[in-house]
Scaffold this active site. Structure first.
Site, PDB file in Angstrom:
ATOM      1  N   LYS A  34      34.192  66.300  58.647  1.00 53.95           N
ATOM      2  CA  LYS A  34      32.958  65.624  58.202  1.00 53.95           C
ATOM      3  C   LYS A  34      31.830  65.759  59.208  1.00 53.95           C
ATOM      4  O   LYS A  34      32.026  66.094  60.368  1.00 53.95           O
ATOM      5  CB  LYS A  34      33.262  64.170  57.838  1.00 53.95           C
ATOM      6  CG  LYS A  34      33.985  64.110  56.487  1.00 53.95           C
ATOM      7  CD  LYS A  34      34.134  62.724  55.928  1.00 53.95           C
ATOM      8  CE  LYS A  34      34.833  62.820  54.561  1.00 53.95           C
ATOM      9  NZ  LYS A  34      35.428  61.553  54.158  1.00 53.95           N
ATOM     10  N   ARG A  83      43.835  61.952  55.418  1.00 59.99           N
ATOM     11  CA  ARG A  83      43.416  62.914  54.389  1.00 59.99           C
ATOM     12  C   ARG A  83      42.727  64.066  55.101  1.00 59.99           C
ATOM     13  O   ARG A  83      41.630  63.899  55.632  1.00 59.99           O
ATOM     14  CB  ARG A  83      42.474  62.209  53.399  1.00 59.99           C
ATOM     15  CG  ARG A  83      42.014  63.081  52.230  1.00 59.99           C
ATOM     16  CD  ARG A  83      41.068  62.293  51.329  1.00 59.99           C
ATOM     17  NE  ARG A  83      40.654  63.082  50.196  1.00 59.99           N
ATOM     18  CZ  ARG A  83      39.698  64.001  50.221  1.00 59.99           C
ATOM     19  NH1 ARG A  83      39.050  64.251  51.343  1.00 59.99           N
ATOM     20  NH2 ARG A  83      39.385  64.665  49.126  1.00 59.99           N
TER      21      ARG A  83
HETATM   22  N1  HH2 Z   1      36.444  61.987  51.383  1.00 58.23           N
HETATM   23  C1  HH2 Z   1      36.072  62.908  50.461  1.00 58.23           C
HETATM   24  C2  HH2 Z   1      36.599  62.866  49.155  1.00 58.23           C
HETATM   25  N2  HH2 Z   1      37.512  61.920  48.795  1.00 58.23           N
HETATM   26  N3  HH2 Z   1      38.835  60.054  49.368  1.00 58.23           N
HETATM   27  C3  HH2 Z   1      39.215  59.128  50.263  1.00 58.23           C
HETATM   28  N4  HH2 Z   1      40.117  58.176  49.922  1.00 58.23           N
HETATM   29  N5  HH2 Z   1      38.714  59.114  51.547  1.00 58.23           N
HETATM   30  C4  HH2 Z   1      37.801  60.039  51.968  1.00 58.23           C
HETATM   31  O1  HH2 Z   1      37.357  59.953  53.145  1.00 58.23           O
HETATM   32  C5  HH2 Z   1      37.359  61.033  51.037  1.00 58.23           C
HETATM   33  C6  HH2 Z   1      37.900  61.003  49.719  1.00 58.23           C
HETATM   34  C7  HH2 Z   1      35.092  63.969  50.819  1.00 58.23           C
HETATM   35  O2  HH2 Z   1      35.730  65.099  51.344  1.00 58.23           O
HETATM   36  P1  HH2 Z   1      36.078  66.424  50.504  1.00 58.23           P
HETATM   37  O3  HH2 Z   1      37.023  66.121  49.399  1.00 58.23           O
HETATM   38  O4  HH2 Z   1      36.535  67.458  51.446  1.00 58.23           O
HETATM   39  O5  HH2 Z   1      34.683  66.914  49.939  1.00 58.23           O
HETATM   40  P2  HH2 Z   1      33.994  66.798  48.512  1.00 58.23           P
HETATM   41  O6  HH2 Z   1      33.843  65.352  48.174  1.00 58.23           O
HETATM   42  O7  HH2 Z   1      32.672  67.494  48.700  1.00 58.23           O
HETATM   43  O8  HH2 Z   1      34.881  67.470  47.506  1.00 58.23           O
END
Ligand code: HH2
Length: 277
Positions: free
Chosen positions: A222, A257
């Site tokens: 992030k 995660r």
């Molecule tokens: N962060 C993201 C998405 N889902 N769920 C939880 N529980 N906690 C988090 O910190 C979290 C999440 C964002 O990361 P990513 O899935 O890599 O990116 P994107 O939302 O652009 O798909």
């Protein structure tokens, strides 16, 4: 390999649980498009399980700052080609959605956990669905919505406000019929937070332990990491990700995660060995 019970009791046992991120999206901030094709998504899921992922978190809607919503029908279309194969890999599968229709589809396909970044606020049918189906639920804190959450986030005391929010959402889940023992909380790193807010939450994660349920953190790749070390692309943030994983494990978080499963698994194995020495 961890079972759902191992995951839900990890705050008592101290067992670190690695959740591998699988974004079936064209636009996720760190890996958008790479695993959009079903074959690539399932192959990546298998690679993460082989690298030691205890659970896979599949999402078909990006929640990156500024992102637009994806309809439930489109999320289901993206997921239907991959979910049965992911479930077949033998680890619990979590579905990253705020939509009860998408969650119901995923549970039918064998998912066991609903990862709701709105903590049940987006869709009033989601928590009752989890209750009826015996699913575990991840309740995450977010200030605002992905489209505008980074505009000007403000808190008087971010740790206290996030803790109180999560306590309220736990109460809402229990009121909807989800047993407390099937809930997991998450401070929502990067969701409506400045660098200072993210650092305060990572440092103060032990304040969430009083809620009595497992704590998940999602610092992986992030932007707060480049806010500390200078501008780096998302795939250059592994060191910062591991620092946040280790720091929060030492303060009681047990679910992580991450996109980079093998390095996280190794860091946590060594950290746990040190703690137990
Ligand atoms: N962060 C993201 C998405 N889902 N769920 C939880 N529980 N906690 C988090 O910190 C979290 C999440 C964002 O990361 P990513 O899935 O890599 O990116 P994107 O939302 O652009 O798909």
């Amino acid at each position: 390999m961890a079972t759902l019970d191992d995951i839900l009791s990890s705050h008592r046992t101290g067992r670190p649980i690695v959740m591998g991120v699988l974004n079936v999206t064209p636009d996720s901030f760190s890996d958008g498009g790479r695993f959009f094709a079903p074959g690539a998504a399932v192959a990546h899921g298998r690679t993460m399980v082989e690298a030691g992922a205890d659970v896979l978190d599949a999402g078909a809607e990006s929640t990156r700052p500024g992102s637009e919503r994806v309809s439930p029908d489109e999320q289901i279309r993206r997921l239907e080609a991959i979910l049965p194969a992911l479930v077949g890999l033998g680890v619990p599968v979590s579905i990253d959605t705020t939509s009860a229709a998408v969650a119901a589809f995923a549970l039918d396909a064998g998912a066991a956990i609903i990862n709701d970044v709105s903590a049940g606020r987006d869709d009033p049918a989601l928590l009752p669905l989890a209750a009826r189906r015996g699913a575990a639920v991840i309740l995450m804190h977010m200030l605002g919505r992905p489209r505008d959450m980074q505009a000007a986030p403000r808190y008087d005391d971010v740790v206290v406000e996030v803790r109180d929010f999560l306590a309220d959402r736990l109460d809402a889940a229990v009121a909807a019929g989800v047993p407390r023992g099937r809930c997991i909380v998450d401070p929502g790193i990067g969701f409506g937070k400045t660098l200072e807010h993210n650092l305060a939450l990572l440092a103060g994660i032990d304040a969430l332990a009083a809620l009595g349920v497992p704590i998940l953190v999602g610092p992986s790749r992030k932007r707060f990491i480049s806010a500390v070390v200078g501008d780096t692309g998302p795939d250059q943030r592994l060191g910062g990700t591991l620092a946040a994983v280790c720091a929060t494990y030492l303060k009681g978080a047990t679910l992580f995660r991450v996109h980079d499963v093998a390095p996280a698994r190794q860091a946590l194995a060594v950290l746990r060995a040190i703690v137990e020495a």
